[in-house]
Write a protein that holds these residues in place. Structure first.
Motif, PDB file in Angstrom:
ATOM      1  N   LEU A  16     -27.655  93.041 -46.221  1.00 46.66           N
ATOM      2  CA  LEU A  16     -27.484  93.011 -47.701  1.00 46.66           C
ATOM      3  C   LEU A  16     -28.439  93.301 -48.515  1.00 46.66           C
ATOM      4  CD1 LEU A  16     -24.764  92.106 -49.745  1.00 46.66           C
ATOM      5  CD2 LEU A  16     -25.840  90.138 -49.855  1.00 46.66           C
ATOM      6  N   LYS A  17     -28.611  94.166 -49.375  1.00 46.46           N
ATOM      7  CA  LYS A  17     -29.371  94.462 -50.398  1.00 46.46           C
ATOM      8  C   LYS A  17     -29.680  93.458 -51.505  1.00 46.46           C
ATOM      9  CE  LYS A  17     -29.977  98.792 -48.935  1.00 46.46           C
ATOM     10  NZ  LYS A  17     -31.017  99.217 -48.156  1.00 46.46           N
ATOM     11  N   VAL A  18     -30.881  93.236 -51.861  1.00 46.53           N
ATOM     12  CA  VAL A  18     -31.337  92.212 -52.765  1.00 46.53           C
ATOM     13  C   VAL A  18     -30.630  92.474 -54.351  1.00 46.53           C
ATOM     14  CG1 VAL A  18     -33.222  91.084 -53.992  1.00 46.53           C
ATOM     15  CG2 VAL A  18     -33.534  91.598 -51.688  1.00 46.53           C
ATOM     16  N   LYS A  19     -30.328  93.715 -54.563  1.00 44.00           N
ATOM     17  CA  LYS A  19     -29.771  94.161 -55.687  1.00 44.00           C
ATOM     18  C   LYS A  19     -28.530  93.522 -55.929  1.00 44.00           C
ATOM     19  CE  LYS A  19     -32.649  98.179 -57.082  1.00 44.00           C
ATOM     20  NZ  LYS A  19     -32.652  99.651 -57.102  1.00 44.00           N
ATOM     21  N   SER A  20     -27.751  93.698 -54.687  1.00 48.14           N
ATOM     22  CA  SER A  20     -26.461  93.007 -54.410  1.00 48.14           C
ATOM     23  C   SER A  20     -26.203  91.758 -54.742  1.00 48.14           C
ATOM     24  CB  SER A  20     -25.736  93.468 -53.103  1.00 48.14           C
ATOM     25  OG  SER A  20     -25.733  94.897 -52.865  1.00 48.14           O
ATOM     26  N   VAL A  21     -27.220  90.852 -54.191  1.00 52.88           N
ATOM     27  CA  VAL A  21     -27.370  89.564 -54.346  1.00 52.88           C
ATOM     28  C   VAL A  21     -27.336  89.085 -55.925  1.00 52.88           C
ATOM     29  CG1 VAL A  21     -28.694  87.380 -53.866  1.00 52.88           C
ATOM     30  CG2 VAL A  21     -28.462  89.210 -52.284  1.00 52.88           C
ATOM     31  N   ILE A  22     -28.269  90.004 -56.643  1.00 52.55           N
ATOM     32  CA  ILE A  22     -28.531  89.953 -58.193  1.00 52.55           C
ATOM     33  C   ILE A  22     -27.128  90.086 -58.750  1.00 52.55           C
ATOM     34  CG2 ILE A  22     -29.527  90.838 -60.006  1.00 52.55           C
ATOM     35  CD1 ILE A  22     -31.848  91.169 -58.334  1.00 52.55           C
ATOM     36  N   VAL A  23     -26.432  90.976 -58.516  1.00 50.34           N
ATOM     37  CA  VAL A  23     -25.262  91.349 -58.930  1.00 50.34           C
ATOM     38  C   VAL A  23     -24.138  90.419 -58.660  1.00 50.34           C
ATOM     39  CG1 VAL A  23     -23.115  93.055 -58.788  1.00 50.34           C
ATOM     40  CG2 VAL A  23     -25.258  93.904 -59.150  1.00 50.34           C
ATOM     41  N   GLU A  24     -24.109  89.644 -57.662  1.00 51.14           N
ATOM     42  CA  GLU A  24     -23.207  88.488 -57.352  1.00 51.14           C
ATOM     43  C   GLU A  24     -23.369  87.417 -57.930  1.00 51.14           C
ATOM     44  OE1 GLU A  24     -20.102  86.772 -55.039  1.00 51.14           O
ATOM     45  OE2 GLU A  24     -20.634  88.717 -55.130  1.00 51.14           O
ATOM     46  N   VAL A  25     -24.590  87.189 -58.223  1.00 51.93           N
ATOM     47  CA  VAL A  25     -25.043  85.823 -59.072  1.00 51.93           C
ATOM     48  C   VAL A  25     -24.805  86.110 -60.593  1.00 51.93           C
ATOM     49  CG1 VAL A  25     -26.911  84.617 -59.981  1.00 51.93           C
ATOM     50  CG2 VAL A  25     -26.952  85.305 -57.679  1.00 51.93           C
ATOM     51  N   GLN A  26     -24.939  87.459 -60.888  1.00 52.25           N
ATOM     52  CA  GLN A  26     -24.335  87.563 -62.474  1.00 52.25           C
ATOM     53  C   GLN A  26     -22.894  87.604 -62.318  1.00 52.25           C
ATOM     54  OE1 GLN A  26     -26.422  88.731 -65.091  1.00 52.25           O
ATOM     55  NE2 GLN A  26     -24.431  88.859 -66.221  1.00 52.25           N
ATOM     56  N   SER A  27     -22.424  88.089 -61.561  1.00 56.64           N
ATOM     57  CA  SER A  27     -20.893  88.038 -61.531  1.00 56.64           C
ATOM     58  C   SER A  27     -20.123  86.463 -61.627  1.00 56.64           C
ATOM     59  CB  SER A  27     -20.109  88.782 -60.358  1.00 56.64           C
ATOM     60  OG  SER A  27     -18.709  88.567 -60.296  1.00 56.64           O
ATOM     61  N   LYS A  28     -20.970  85.681 -60.798  1.00 58.65           N
ATOM     62  CA  LYS A  28     -20.335  84.205 -60.624  1.00 58.65           C
ATOM     63  C   LYS A  28     -20.805  83.240 -61.894  1.00 58.65           C
ATOM     64  CE  LYS A  28     -19.346  84.092 -55.511  1.00 58.65           C
ATOM     65  NZ  LYS A  28     -17.989  83.971 -55.943  1.00 58.65           N
ATOM     66  N   PHE A  29     -22.149  83.648 -62.278  1.00 58.77           N
ATOM     67  CA  PHE A  29     -22.613  82.606 -63.164  1.00 58.77           C
ATOM     68  C   PHE A  29     -23.098  83.236 -64.608  1.00 58.77           C
ATOM     69  CE2 PHE A  29     -23.767  81.313 -58.681  1.00 58.77           C
ATOM     70  CZ  PHE A  29     -23.059  80.228 -58.740  1.00 58.77           C
ATOM     71  N   ASN A  30     -22.796  84.471 -64.635  1.00 56.99           N
ATOM     72  CA  ASN A  30     -23.361  85.268 -66.001  1.00 56.99           C
ATOM     73  C   ASN A  30     -24.885  84.941 -66.100  1.00 56.99           C
ATOM     74  OD1 ASN A  30     -22.872  86.811 -68.143  1.00 56.99           O
ATOM     75  ND2 ASN A  30     -22.663  85.141 -69.606  1.00 56.99           N
ATOM     76  N   TYR A  31     -25.511  85.028 -65.027  1.00 54.97           N
ATOM     77  CA  TYR A  31     -26.840  84.857 -65.149  1.00 54.97           C
ATOM     78  C   TYR A  31     -27.723  85.898 -64.474  1.00 54.97           C
ATOM     79  CZ  TYR A  31     -31.567  82.526 -64.205  1.00 54.97           C
ATOM     80  OH  TYR A  31     -32.835  82.137 -64.028  1.00 54.97           O
ATOM     81  N   THR A  32     -28.773  86.467 -64.814  1.00 57.15           N
ATOM     82  CA  THR A  32     -29.556  87.380 -64.093  1.00 57.15           C
ATOM     83  C   THR A  32     -30.641  86.884 -63.601  1.00 57.15           C
ATOM     84  OG1 THR A  32     -28.906  88.981 -65.720  1.00 57.15           O
ATOM     85  CG2 THR A  32     -30.788  89.602 -64.330  1.00 57.15           C
ATOM     86  N   THR A  33     -30.747  86.578 -62.041  1.00 58.24           N
ATOM     87  CA  THR A  33     -31.762  86.036 -61.564  1.00 58.24           C
ATOM     88  C   THR A  33     -32.964  86.866 -61.178  1.00 58.24           C
ATOM     89  OG1 THR A  33     -32.269  84.637 -59.495  1.00 58.24           O
ATOM     90  CG2 THR A  33     -30.869  86.391 -59.096  1.00 58.24           C
ATOM     91  N   SER A  34     -34.243  86.717 -61.083  1.00 59.94           N
ATOM     92  CA  SER A  34     -35.321  87.437 -60.697  1.00 59.94           C
ATOM     93  C   SER A  34     -35.126  87.873 -59.286  1.00 59.94           C
ATOM     94  CB  SER A  34     -36.426  86.699 -60.681  1.00 59.94           C
ATOM     95  OG  SER A  34     -36.711  85.858 -59.785  1.00 59.94           O
ATOM     96  N   TYR A  35     -35.774  89.172 -58.945  1.00 59.09           N
ATOM     97  CA  TYR A  35     -35.808  89.693 -57.581  1.00 59.09           C
ATOM     98  C   TYR A  35     -36.192  88.731 -56.767  1.00 59.09           C
ATOM     99  CZ  TYR A  35     -35.813  93.461 -54.060  1.00 59.09           C
ATOM    100  OH  TYR A  35     -35.939  94.253 -52.943  1.00 59.09           O
ATOM    101  N   ARG A  36     -37.282  88.259 -56.844  1.00 62.47           N
ATOM    102  CA  ARG A  36     -37.845  87.335 -56.047  1.00 62.47           C
ATOM    103  C   ARG A  36     -37.103  86.158 -55.624  1.00 62.47           C
ATOM    104  NH1 ARG A  36     -42.092  85.573 -53.142  1.00 62.47           N
ATOM    105  NH2 ARG A  36     -42.837  83.395 -53.092  1.00 62.47           N
ATOM    106  N   LYS A  37     -36.202  85.602 -56.566  1.00 60.50           N
ATOM    107  CA  LYS A  37     -35.611  84.330 -56.266  1.00 60.50           C
ATOM    108  C   LYS A  37     -34.602  85.039 -55.355  1.00 60.50           C
ATOM    109  CE  LYS A  37     -34.788  81.275 -59.544  1.00 60.50           C
ATOM    110  NZ  LYS A  37     -34.555  80.454 -60.818  1.00 60.50           N
ATOM    111  N   ALA A  38     -33.906  86.224 -55.758  1.00 61.12           N
ATOM    112  CA  ALA A  38     -32.705  86.502 -54.931  1.00 61.12           C
ATOM    113  C   ALA A  38     -33.273  86.899 -53.607  1.00 61.12           C
ATOM    114  CB  ALA A  38     -32.100  87.918 -55.667  1.00 61.12           C
ATOM    115  N   TRP A  39     -34.258  87.292 -53.580  1.00 55.35           N
ATOM    116  CA  TRP A  39     -34.753  87.665 -51.939  1.00 55.35           C
ATOM    117  C   TRP A  39     -35.201  86.338 -51.277  1.00 55.35           C
ATOM    118  CZ3 TRP A  39     -39.252  86.437 -49.235  1.00 55.35           C
ATOM    119  CH2 TRP A  39     -39.368  87.077 -48.217  1.00 55.35           C
ATOM    120  N   LEU A  40     -35.633  85.124 -51.899  1.00 54.07           N
ATOM    121  CA  LEU A  40     -35.898  84.175 -51.087  1.00 54.07           C
ATOM    122  C   LEU A  40     -34.522  83.445 -50.857  1.00 54.07           C
ATOM    123  CD1 LEU A  40     -38.829  82.502 -53.636  1.00 54.07           C
ATOM    124  CD2 LEU A  40     -39.030  83.175 -50.979  1.00 54.07           C
ATOM    125  N   ALA A  41     -33.560  83.646 -51.819  1.00 58.62           N
ATOM    126  CA  ALA A  41     -32.074  82.929 -51.643  1.00 58.62           C
ATOM    127  C   ALA A  41     -31.637  83.643 -50.084  1.00 58.62           C
ATOM    128  CB  ALA A  41     -31.273  83.237 -52.820  1.00 58.62           C
TER     129      ALA A  41
END
Length: 263
Positions: A16-41
């Motif tokens: 799964l691409k890290v960008k997809s993780v960012i999109v998923e977080v944005q979709s569920k929480f209306n929050y844009t996480t940093s690339y590094r935090k998404a990668w670590l998650a």
């Protein structure tokens, strides 16, 4: 929390691409996480689902032990070394240095195919760096079949010698085998140390023409001449034709080529 949210996605697709993780977080929480935090998650989710790097490496010897028990005809060779803290040996800790393996169906299949082996290496990009050396052959339908594997610290003369020695011991046990490789000095050194196991009449070293063409391009930055190099590997007559065409475009090209043994 992010790792828990994306766990089903990672389980379905570990790549799964890290960008997809960012999109998923944005979709569920209306929050844009940093690339590094998404990668670590994502790394945390992978570790929770499939185990971490340490656990995976600790399981490596056990995995091979079970494989050898279930398939006694498989080939497995593991080299380990003691761990040191300063000058003191750390008890009950060993470091994996090299491992070679081949599954018996692959060993058996090679006996009935054209005696051509191609070897190459690739870097590992995980937490623990290293290299993987692989040997492949082609079946009757032209499919590429990987049949032996080695994990080593890096592409060194000792690593290639370890790989080629066990490849010859367990799999390539007949004479007249063609060994296709690039012109890496470490492979040449390992072959020289093989006590004739990878030299005529046991084996014939063949240079991969695409590696030669890539090295040619790196030297001369002339992509329009690459095809002449690739087309040289058919017949002696075709070689002479392409060689003459190359020399017409500049003697520097053929001088470079003349450093490679013609045979």
């Amino acid at each position: 929390m992010i790792a828990e949210v994306i766990k089903p996605l990672v389980e379905a697709d570990p790549s799964l691409k890290v960008k997809s993780v960012i999109v998923e977080v944005q979709s569920k929480f209306n929050y844009t996480t940093s690339y590094r935090k998404a990668w670590l998650a994502k790394q945390k989710a992978i570790a929770n689902l499939f185990g971490g790097w340490e656990a995976s490496y600790e399981a490596f010897p056990s995995w091979f032990k079970v494989m050898a028990q279930k398939d006694p005809s498989a080939a497995v060779e593991i080299q380990i070394a003691p761990a040191y803290q300063g000058d003191e040996v750390v008890q009950d800790v060993r470091i994996l240095t090299r491992v070679f393996w081949s599954f018996y169906p692959c060993i058996r299949a090679f006996r009935s195919y054209t005696p051509i082996v191609q070897v190459d290496g690739t870097h590992l990009y995980g937490k623990y760096k290293g290299a993987r050396l692989v040997a492949v052959f082609q079946d009757g339908n032209g499919n590429i079949v990987p049949f032996t594997f080695t994990v080593v610290k890096g592409e060194t003369s000792d690593a290639w010698h370890f790989f080629l020695t066990h490849l010859c011991t367990y799999v390539v046990t007949r004479d007249g085998v063609g060994l296709i490789s690039d012109r890496h000095d470490f492979i040449t050194s390992a072959i020289a140390r093989s006590n004739g196991s990878w030299e005529p009449p046991r084996a014939i070293r063949i240079f991969c023409v695409r590696h030669i063409a890539s090295n040619f391009l790196r030297n001369f930055k002339a992509p329009y001449l690459q095809k002449l190099i690739v087309n040289m590997d058919t017949t002696v007559r075709e070689f002479n034709v392409q060689y003459a065409r190359l020399r017409e475009r500049g003697e520097a090209y053929t001088r470079w080529l003349d450093r490679i043994p013609r045979q």
